[in-house]
Every structure is written in structure tokens, then in C-alpha cells.
Design a protein around this motif. Structure first.
Motif, PDB file in Angstrom:
ATOM      1  N   MET A   1       0.861  -1.302  -0.062  1.00  0.00           N
ATOM      2  CA  MET A   1      -0.125   0.019   0.018  1.00  0.00           C
ATOM      3  C   MET A   1       0.864   1.196   0.159  1.00  0.00           C
ATOM      4  O   MET A   1       1.864   1.514   0.499  1.00  0.00           O
ATOM      5  N   SER A   2       0.745   2.168  -0.895  1.00  0.00           N
ATOM      6  CA  SER A   2       1.366   3.445  -0.909  1.00  0.00           C
ATOM      7  C   SER A   2       1.049   4.271   0.162  1.00  0.00           C
ATOM      8  O   SER A   2      -0.076   4.321   0.771  1.00  0.00           O
ATOM      9  N   LYS A   3       1.912   4.907   0.803  1.00  0.00           N
ATOM     10  CA  LYS A   3       2.181   5.785   1.696  1.00  0.00           C
ATOM     11  C   LYS A   3       1.522   7.189   1.442  1.00  0.00           C
ATOM     12  O   LYS A   3       1.578   7.384   0.425  1.00  0.00           O
ATOM     13  N   ILE A   4       1.106   7.939   2.413  1.00  0.00           N
ATOM     14  CA  ILE A   4       0.349   9.081   2.340  1.00  0.00           C
ATOM     15  C   ILE A   4       1.695  10.230   2.413  1.00  0.00           C
ATOM     16  O   ILE A   4       2.292  10.073   3.471  1.00  0.00           O
ATOM     17  N   ARG A   5       1.989  10.868   1.432  1.00  0.00           N
ATOM     18  CA  ARG A   5       3.051  11.714   1.512  1.00  0.00           C
ATOM     19  C   ARG A   5       2.822  13.035   1.817  1.00  0.00           C
ATOM     20  O   ARG A   5       1.866  13.908   1.451  1.00  0.00           O
ATOM     21  N   ILE A   6       3.420  13.558   3.102  1.00  0.00           N
ATOM     22  CA  ILE A   6       3.093  14.863   3.572  1.00  0.00           C
ATOM     23  C   ILE A   6       4.244  15.952   3.705  1.00  0.00           C
ATOM     24  O   ILE A   6       5.478  15.031   3.876  1.00  0.00           O
ATOM     25  N   ALA A   7       3.922  17.027   3.476  1.00  0.00           N
ATOM     26  CA  ALA A   7       4.873  18.155   3.698  1.00  0.00           C
ATOM     27  C   ALA A   7       4.622  19.205   4.818  1.00  0.00           C
ATOM     28  O   ALA A   7       3.437  19.428   4.797  1.00  0.00           O
ATOM     29  N   LEU A   8       5.213  19.421   5.525  1.00  0.00           N
ATOM     30  CA  LEU A   8       4.820  20.142   6.622  1.00  0.00           C
ATOM     31  C   LEU A   8       5.661  21.805   6.468  1.00  0.00           C
ATOM     32  O   LEU A   8       6.867  21.898   6.050  1.00  0.00           O
ATOM     33  N   ILE A   9       4.640  22.867   6.719  1.00  0.00           N
ATOM     34  CA  ILE A   9       5.085  24.175   6.351  1.00  0.00           C
ATOM     35  C   ILE A   9       4.836  24.873   7.810  1.00  0.00           C
ATOM     36  O   ILE A   9       3.600  25.316   8.024  1.00  0.00           O
ATOM     37  N   GLU A  10       5.723  24.948   8.496  1.00  0.00           N
ATOM     38  CA  GLU A  10       5.480  25.507   9.988  1.00  0.00           C
ATOM     39  C   GLU A  10       6.882  26.039  10.512  1.00  0.00           C
ATOM     40  O   GLU A  10       7.854  25.399  10.426  1.00  0.00           O
ATOM     41  N   ASP A  11       6.771  27.378  10.922  1.00  0.00           N
ATOM     42  CA  ASP A  11       8.085  28.068  11.276  1.00  0.00           C
ATOM     43  C   ASP A  11       8.572  27.742  12.783  1.00  0.00           C
ATOM     44  O   ASP A  11       9.645  28.053  12.868  1.00  0.00           O
ATOM     45  N   LEU A  48       8.095  18.670  -4.706  1.00  0.00           N
ATOM     46  CA  LEU A  48       7.883  17.286  -4.411  1.00  0.00           C
ATOM     47  C   LEU A  48       6.494  16.674  -4.572  1.00  0.00           C
ATOM     48  O   LEU A  48       6.350  15.765  -4.766  1.00  0.00           O
ATOM     49  N   GLN A  49       5.546  17.670  -4.774  1.00  0.00           N
ATOM     50  CA  GLN A  49       4.000  17.456  -5.185  1.00  0.00           C
ATOM     51  C   GLN A  49       3.635  16.406  -4.145  1.00  0.00           C
ATOM     52  O   GLN A  49       3.180  15.246  -4.653  1.00  0.00           O
ATOM     53  N   PRO A  50       3.604  16.604  -2.872  1.00  0.00           N
ATOM     54  CA  PRO A  50       3.162  15.695  -1.986  1.00  0.00           C
ATOM     55  C   PRO A  50       1.580  15.410  -1.829  1.00  0.00           C
ATOM     56  O   PRO A  50       0.839  16.381  -2.515  1.00  0.00           O
ATOM     57  N   ASP A  51       0.952  14.445  -1.234  1.00  0.00           N
ATOM     58  CA  ASP A  51      -0.386  14.373  -0.963  1.00  0.00           C
ATOM     59  C   ASP A  51      -0.911  15.381  -0.513  1.00  0.00           C
ATOM     60  O   ASP A  51      -2.077  15.746  -0.615  1.00  0.00           O
ATOM     61  N   ILE A  52      -0.330  15.704   0.719  1.00  0.00           N
ATOM     62  CA  ILE A  52      -0.799  16.712   1.527  1.00  0.00           C
ATOM     63  C   ILE A  52       0.178  17.760   1.974  1.00  0.00           C
ATOM     64  O   ILE A  52       1.164  17.329   2.404  1.00  0.00           O
ATOM     65  N   LEU A 118      -4.772  12.566  12.843  1.00  0.00           N
ATOM     66  CA  LEU A 118      -4.579  11.499  11.725  1.00  0.00           C
ATOM     67  C   LEU A 118      -5.800  11.145  10.968  1.00  0.00           C
ATOM     68  O   LEU A 118      -5.832  11.039   9.899  1.00  0.00           O
ATOM     69  N   GLU A 119      -6.926  11.517  11.613  1.00  0.00           N
ATOM     70  CA  GLU A 119      -8.320  11.361  11.028  1.00  0.00           C
ATOM     71  C   GLU A 119      -8.433  12.363   9.797  1.00  0.00           C
ATOM     72  O   GLU A 119      -8.799  12.210   8.836  1.00  0.00           O
ATOM     73  N   ALA A 120      -8.096  13.486  10.168  1.00  0.00           N
ATOM     74  CA  ALA A 120      -7.937  14.694   9.398  1.00  0.00           C
ATOM     75  C   ALA A 120      -7.186  14.506   8.138  1.00  0.00           C
ATOM     76  O   ALA A 120      -7.452  14.606   7.091  1.00  0.00           O
ATOM     77  N   VAL A 121      -5.879  13.837   8.484  1.00  0.00           N
ATOM     78  CA  VAL A 121      -5.113  13.484   7.177  1.00  0.00           C
ATOM     79  C   VAL A 121      -5.611  12.398   6.461  1.00  0.00           C
ATOM     80  O   VAL A 121      -5.684  12.677   5.302  1.00  0.00           O
ATOM     81  N   GLY A 127     -10.044  13.071  -0.544  1.00  0.00           N
ATOM     82  CA  GLY A 127     -10.665  14.011  -1.199  1.00  0.00           C
ATOM     83  C   GLY A 127     -11.724  14.630  -0.652  1.00  0.00           C
ATOM     84  O   GLY A 127     -12.500  15.439  -1.321  1.00  0.00           O
ATOM     85  N   ASN A 128     -12.020  14.499   0.850  1.00  0.00           N
ATOM     86  CA  ASN A 128     -13.072  15.145   1.685  1.00  0.00           C
ATOM     87  C   ASN A 128     -12.615  16.127   2.308  1.00  0.00           C
ATOM     88  O   ASN A 128     -11.302  16.387   2.754  1.00  0.00           O
ATOM     89  N   ALA A 129     -13.521  17.118   3.044  1.00  0.00           N
ATOM     90  CA  ALA A 129     -13.160  18.083   3.722  1.00  0.00           C
ATOM     91  C   ALA A 129     -13.174  17.701   5.303  1.00  0.00           C
ATOM     92  O   ALA A 129     -14.057  17.125   5.422  1.00  0.00           O
ATOM     93  N   TRP A 130     -12.058  18.107   5.957  1.00  0.00           N
ATOM     94  CA  TRP A 130     -12.239  17.844   7.542  1.00  0.00           C
ATOM     95  C   TRP A 130     -12.103  19.102   8.273  1.00  0.00           C
ATOM     96  O   TRP A 130     -11.126  19.891   7.984  1.00  0.00           O
ATOM     97  N   ILE A 131     -13.262  19.363   8.873  1.00  0.00           N
ATOM     98  CA  ILE A 131     -13.443  20.743   9.464  1.00  0.00           C
ATOM     99  C   ILE A 131     -13.630  20.309  10.908  1.00  0.00           C
ATOM    100  O   ILE A 131     -14.144  19.695  11.397  1.00  0.00           O
ATOM    101  N   ASP A 132     -12.678  21.204  11.678  1.00  0.00           N
ATOM    102  CA  ASP A 132     -12.431  21.011  13.267  1.00  0.00           C
ATOM    103  C   ASP A 132     -13.893  21.266  13.637  1.00  0.00           C
ATOM    104  O   ASP A 132     -14.489  22.128  13.459  1.00  0.00           O
TER     105      ASP A 132
END
Length: 239
Positions: A1-11, A48-52, A118-121, A127-132
């Protein structure tokens, strides 16, 4: 199973490290890149074009909303592979609506629990919106009273589903036979409380809370707590 590729942008270094460490506890997730500002972040995302992309709203050189807008603008009308999950300490209406108007796919508070992140990811990746749940009311009210524009800016087609999923169901929701205790639990779910906090507030066990939550989801025909919160707000079950 392919992994979910994530990039973080946080200062903030500690926050970024904390998020990365939490995400890497799951084998299904791969953190492919990190950046501490918007300029570096945009270059990284294009390369990199990550998934998220998990983007902090308060970056030093440019806010995460503008970064999201620039990223979405690079798609040239095509479906953008990278989904955007905004992380923020702000729950004010302007920030929330501006993020979605810019094309954000999901929106989480920074104090979100690890399991909810994790649920939000996963939801965002699908392809759905996760809203707090703590800010669902803001999006719901905007969707009901002013769909789907913010400050004269029309939401793009790609992003309009975040509002439509709240308002497409225009039929009257039938009254639900929730008990008084279930309504109390539902109100706390809408406020974004965890099961443990609900148990503490209502002086009941976590196991009892889980039973109430399960009953609430069944009665509201909801798949998860966020959907239950939105349906409760829409139907007027809670304020």
C-alpha cells in the motif's frame, strides 16, 4: 500500500518536530519535506508534489492563506494533486472563511488531538473536507447565509464541495429521539470536546460516553463526530 506523502510548512521548530514525530508513528504516513516559511514551502511543494501539505496559517514571510492561494493558482484549472490542511490557533470567522476561499481542503486547530489529526489527514487524502468540530459552526453559518463567496471572492469549483456538503441536504431533518443526556454529549461534541473531557464534564465514565456517541451517530445517520456536529447545528438540535 502506498504511503500518504506529507509536507510540513511551520515556522516553529518544536511544533514542526512534534507534528512530524506524531505523524511518523503511523506506517501509512511519510513526511517527505519540511519548510519554515512560505517562500521555501512553495518551492518545496512544487518540487515534491506531496499528497497533503500541512500549512501553518501564521508564517513569518507570508500567511498560510496566501501560500494556499498561490499553490492552488499553479494548477491552471486542473485538479491539484496536493491537498491543503491548514493548522491554526485562530478560530475567528475571517481566518476560517479566508482559508476556504483560498482553496484549503481542511482546517484544524493547533490543539487538535493526535488521533483527530490522523483522521483529518486520512479524510483529506480521500478527497473530503475535514473541519474541526470547534469551528464547524462558522462554516455552516456562512454556507447557509452567503454561499459560496467571501469578500467578493467566489470559491473555485474544486473547493466548493466544502460548502456544498453542508447545504446540499436541503430537506428538513426529522426530529431525532435523542435523550437529554445524548443532547448534552452532542453539545460537547460540537464544542470540540474529547471523550475524556466529556466524561469529566458530565461525571460519567469514558465507556459511557462512547456508548452515547455511538447512539448519537446512529440516530443522526452520521459517519463521524464532525458530521454529527454539522447535522446537529444544521437541524437546530444544539446552539
Amino acid at each position: 500500500m502506498s504511503k500518504i506523502r506529507i509536507a510540513l510548512i511551520e515556522d516553529h521548530d518544536l511544533t514542526r518536530v512534534g507534528i512530524r514525530t506524531a505523524l511518523l508513528q503511523k506506517e501509512e504516513i511519510e513526511v517527505v519535506g519540511e519548510a519554515a516559511n512560505a517562500a521555501e514551502g512553495l518551492k518545496m511543494l512544487k518540487a515534491l508534489q506531496p499528497d497533503i501539505a500541512i500549512i501553518d496559517i501564521g508564517l513569518p514571510d507570508k500567511d498560510g492563506i496566501e501560500l494556499t492561494r498561490e499553490l492552488k493558482a499553479t494548477s491552471n484549472g486542473e485538479e491539484l494533486a496536493t491537498k491543503v490542511l491548514i493548522l491554526t490557533l485562530q478560530d475567528n470567522k475571517e481566518a476560517v472563511l479566508a482559508a476556504f476561499a483560498a482553496g484549503a481542503d481542511s482546517y484544524c486547530m493547533k490543539d487538535i488531538k493526535f488521533d483527530n489529526l490522523l483522521e483529518a489527514v486520512r479524510v483529506t487524502h480521500n478527497g473530503n473536507a475535514w473541519i474541526d468540530p470547534a469551528i464547524a459552526r462558522i462554516v455552516l453559518q456562512q454556507a447557509q447565509h452567503n454561499p459560496p463567496k467571501q469578500d467578493g471572492v467566489s470559491l473555485n469549483t474544486k473547493n466548493s464541495h466544502q460548502y456544498s456538503e453542508f447545504v446540499d441536504d436541503q430537506e428538513t431533518i426529522e426530529p431525532y429521539t435523542l435523550t437529554e443526556r445524548e443532547l448534552e454529549v452532542l453539545q460537547l461534541i460540537v464544542e470540540g470536546c474529547s471523550n475524556a473531557l466529556i466524561a469529566e464534564r458530565l461525571y460519567i465514565t469514558v465507556g459511557t460516553v462512547k456508548t452515547h456517541v455511538r447512539n448519537i451517530l446512529n440516530k443522526l445517520c452520521a459517519d463521524d463526530r464532525t458530521q454529527a456536529a454539522v447535522r446537529a447545528l444544521r437541524s437546530g438540535l444544539v446552539g
